[in-house]
Design a protein around this motif. Sequence first.
Motif, mmCIF file in Angstrom:
data_model
loop_
_atom_site.group_PDB
_atom_site.id
_atom_site.type_symbol
_atom_site.label_atom_id
_atom_site.label_comp_id
_atom_site.label_asym_id
_atom_site.label_seq_id
_atom_site.Cartn_x
_atom_site.Cartn_y
_atom_site.Cartn_z
ATOM 1 N N ASP A 113 0.826 -1.206 0.000
ATOM 2 C CA ASP A 113 0.000 0.000 0.000
ATOM 3 C C ASP A 113 0.864 1.261 0.000
ATOM 4 O O ASP A 113 0.608 2.201 -0.741
ATOM 5 C CB ASP A 113 -0.938 0.016 1.210
ATOM 6 C CG ASP A 113 -1.957 -1.112 1.173
ATOM 7 O OD1 ASP A 113 -2.326 -1.546 0.057
ATOM 8 O OD2 ASP A 113 -2.368 -1.567 2.252
ATOM 9 N N LYS A 114 1.886 1.263 0.834
ATOM 10 C CA LYS A 114 2.774 2.422 0.953
ATOM 11 C C LYS A 114 3.988 2.327 0.035
ATOM 12 O O LYS A 114 4.781 3.259 -0.039
ATOM 13 C CB LYS A 114 3.257 2.566 2.394
ATOM 14 C CG LYS A 114 2.147 2.897 3.359
ATOM 15 C CD LYS A 114 2.695 3.032 4.765
ATOM 16 C CE LYS A 114 1.569 3.292 5.759
ATOM 17 N NZ LYS A 114 2.090 3.393 7.133
ATOM 18 N N LYS A 115 4.144 1.162 -0.645
ATOM 19 C CA LYS A 115 5.276 0.907 -1.532
ATOM 20 C C LYS A 115 6.608 1.054 -0.788
ATOM 21 O O LYS A 115 7.526 1.727 -1.235
ATOM 22 C CB LYS A 115 5.225 1.788 -2.770
ATOM 23 C CG LYS A 115 3.981 1.549 -3.604
ATOM 24 C CD LYS A 115 4.106 2.143 -4.959
ATOM 25 C CE LYS A 115 2.867 2.003 -5.785
ATOM 26 N NZ LYS A 115 2.407 0.720 -6.084
ATOM 27 N N ILE A 116 6.678 0.376 0.361
ATOM 28 C CA ILE A 116 7.877 0.414 1.197
ATOM 29 C C ILE A 116 8.419 -1.003 1.350
ATOM 30 O O ILE A 116 7.675 -1.937 1.629
ATOM 31 C CB ILE A 116 7.554 0.991 2.591
ATOM 32 C CG1 ILE A 116 7.131 2.451 2.469
ATOM 33 C CG2 ILE A 116 8.754 0.865 3.519
ATOM 34 C CD1 ILE A 116 6.649 3.047 3.769
ATOM 35 N N LEU B 253 6.562 -6.120 -4.581
ATOM 36 C CA LEU B 253 6.107 -4.748 -4.807
ATOM 37 C C LEU B 253 5.593 -4.570 -6.242
ATOM 38 O O LEU B 253 4.546 -3.960 -6.458
ATOM 39 C CB LEU B 253 7.250 -3.771 -4.532
ATOM 40 C CG LEU B 253 6.893 -2.316 -4.380
ATOM 41 C CD1 LEU B 253 5.933 -2.104 -3.224
ATOM 42 C CD2 LEU B 253 8.137 -1.484 -4.171
ATOM 43 N N LYS B 254 6.298 -5.131 -7.201
ATOM 44 C CA LYS B 254 5.917 -4.984 -8.605
ATOM 45 C C LYS B 254 4.740 -5.880 -8.990
ATOM 46 O O LYS B 254 3.984 -5.563 -9.904
ATOM 47 C CB LYS B 254 7.106 -5.285 -9.509
ATOM 48 C CG LYS B 254 8.189 -4.240 -9.423
ATOM 49 C CD LYS B 254 9.375 -4.606 -10.275
ATOM 50 C CE LYS B 254 10.489 -3.575 -10.091
ATOM 51 N NZ LYS B 254 11.711 -3.957 -10.783
ATOM 52 N N HIS B 255 4.617 -7.008 -8.299
ATOM 53 C CA HIS B 255 3.565 -7.984 -8.610
ATOM 54 C C HIS B 255 2.856 -8.415 -7.320
ATOM 55 O O HIS B 255 3.048 -9.537 -6.847
ATOM 56 C CB HIS B 255 4.156 -9.214 -9.303
ATOM 57 C CG HIS B 255 5.030 -8.894 -10.461
ATOM 58 N ND1 HIS B 255 4.527 -8.516 -11.685
ATOM 59 C CD2 HIS B 255 6.379 -8.876 -10.596
ATOM 60 C CE1 HIS B 255 5.532 -8.291 -12.513
ATOM 61 N NE2 HIS B 255 6.661 -8.502 -11.875
ATOM 62 N N PRO B 256 2.053 -7.536 -6.731
ATOM 63 C CA PRO B 256 1.436 -7.848 -5.431
ATOM 64 C C PRO B 256 0.516 -9.061 -5.432
ATOM 65 O O PRO B 256 0.336 -9.702 -4.402
ATOM 66 C CB PRO B 256 0.674 -6.581 -5.066
ATOM 67 C CG PRO B 256 0.636 -5.734 -6.271
ATOM 68 C CD PRO B 256 1.683 -6.218 -7.215
#
Length: 70
Positions: A6-9, A34-37
């Motif tokens: 959600d926060k891309k962390i 991150l790239k493929h949740p």
Amino acid sequence: GDTDTDKKIIRINKAKSKKKSSVIDTIVHEEMHLKHPAMHEKTVYKRTPKKVKRLSTKSKRKLYAKYRGR
């Protein structure tokens, strides 16, 4: 490693790893999340070593430096 999609962390605990190469594996693994949740954990786990193997030494250094000191 841990990924907050959600926060891309991405959080990496380098202290748990004794070798730099395993840190790179963790970084690649978490970046794939991150790239493929929606990708399943098993798929990410299988693809990580293949992706790491294709990385050049220079790319690995850049990737490691990207997460240094965070």
